[in-house]
Design an enzyme around this catalytic site. Sequence first.
Site, PDB file in Angstrom:
ATOM      1  N   TYR A   1       0.831  -1.205   0.000  1.00  0.00           N
ATOM      2  CA  TYR A   1       0.000   0.000   0.000  1.00  0.00           C
ATOM      3  C   TYR A   1       0.866   1.255   0.000  1.00  0.00           C
ATOM      4  O   TYR A   1       0.630   2.182  -0.789  1.00  0.00           O
ATOM      5  CB  TYR A   1      -0.918  -0.022   1.218  1.00  0.00           C
ATOM      6  CG  TYR A   1      -1.935   1.088   1.245  1.00  0.00           C
ATOM      7  CD1 TYR A   1      -2.992   1.099   0.338  1.00  0.00           C
ATOM      8  CD2 TYR A   1      -1.865   2.115   2.178  1.00  0.00           C
ATOM      9  CE1 TYR A   1      -3.946   2.105   0.353  1.00  0.00           C
ATOM     10  CE2 TYR A   1      -2.813   3.130   2.204  1.00  0.00           C
ATOM     11  CZ  TYR A   1      -3.845   3.127   1.289  1.00  0.00           C
ATOM     12  OH  TYR A   1      -4.779   4.134   1.309  1.00  0.00           O
TER      13      TYR A   1
ATOM     14  N   LYS B   1       1.055   4.208  -2.836  1.00  0.00           N
ATOM     15  CA  LYS B   1       0.644   5.577  -2.527  1.00  0.00           C
ATOM     16  C   LYS B   1       1.807   6.559  -2.642  1.00  0.00           C
ATOM     17  O   LYS B   1       1.612   7.715  -3.050  1.00  0.00           O
ATOM     18  CB  LYS B   1       0.022   5.639  -1.132  1.00  0.00           C
ATOM     19  CG  LYS B   1      -1.360   5.005  -1.049  1.00  0.00           C
ATOM     20  CD  LYS B   1      -2.373   5.732  -1.932  1.00  0.00           C
ATOM     21  CE  LYS B   1      -3.768   5.208  -1.764  1.00  0.00           C
ATOM     22  NZ  LYS B   1      -4.765   5.941  -2.591  1.00  0.00           N
TER      23      LYS B   1
END
Length: 243
Positions: free
Chosen positions: A158, A162
């Site tokens: 993640y 991001k």
Amino acid sequence: MTSPLAGALEGRSALVTGASRGIGAAVARGLARHGARVAVLARGERALRALVEELGARALAVPCDVRDAAATERAIATLADAFDGGPEIVVNNAGAFLIAPTHETSVAAFRETLEVNLTAPFALTRAFLSAMLERRRGHVVTIGSIADRSVFPGNAAYAASKHGLRALHEVMRAELRGTGVRASLVSPGPVDTALWDEIDPDNQPGFTPRGQMLSAEAVAEAVLYVITADASVNVDELRLSRS
């Protein structure tokens, strides 16, 4: 009382990804409420159809699993036809969230997270930027995360996606300066959405309890703020936390 933004987006067209629930659905409702024609894109077709029924004639459902490159290309063609070359506003919100230690994160899961969180926003933005530049008007809003600057255990996939998404935003912001097309990054802290249902953060040490998270509606209001700012203003980055 009439909102001061009522009609502020009249005649504008918008795309919101990950729009079947949570932040995406809240953003779509806000855009439609302020006059925009809104295409809502997500893989949850039933929820998507229900949202379009709620929003009425201004809304268009575009069922699409952004992990599928061919499906994404078909969605791009649909949107280009529906909005005369493509939407003027693109809100890249669709996201995949995985919590696992690096050594327990499979290559397939890592790749899928990047496909959803980074490759799909690039593909959709790239498809419509040329039309925005020709019009000298448009706005790309990227929904980031606290994880686009901070790192947490279990966030290998993640955080990588991001951080990459923030870098993509920064490149676009530099390239688009002076063109009339704007790029904004809206990065919230934890948001109380269905994404947390399986994780149960209230009973996990080190996690923010759901009652202390931001609401999806609060994030949507921040997105509307950057979109409806005066055309001479680019909100480069907006970071949100619970007060």
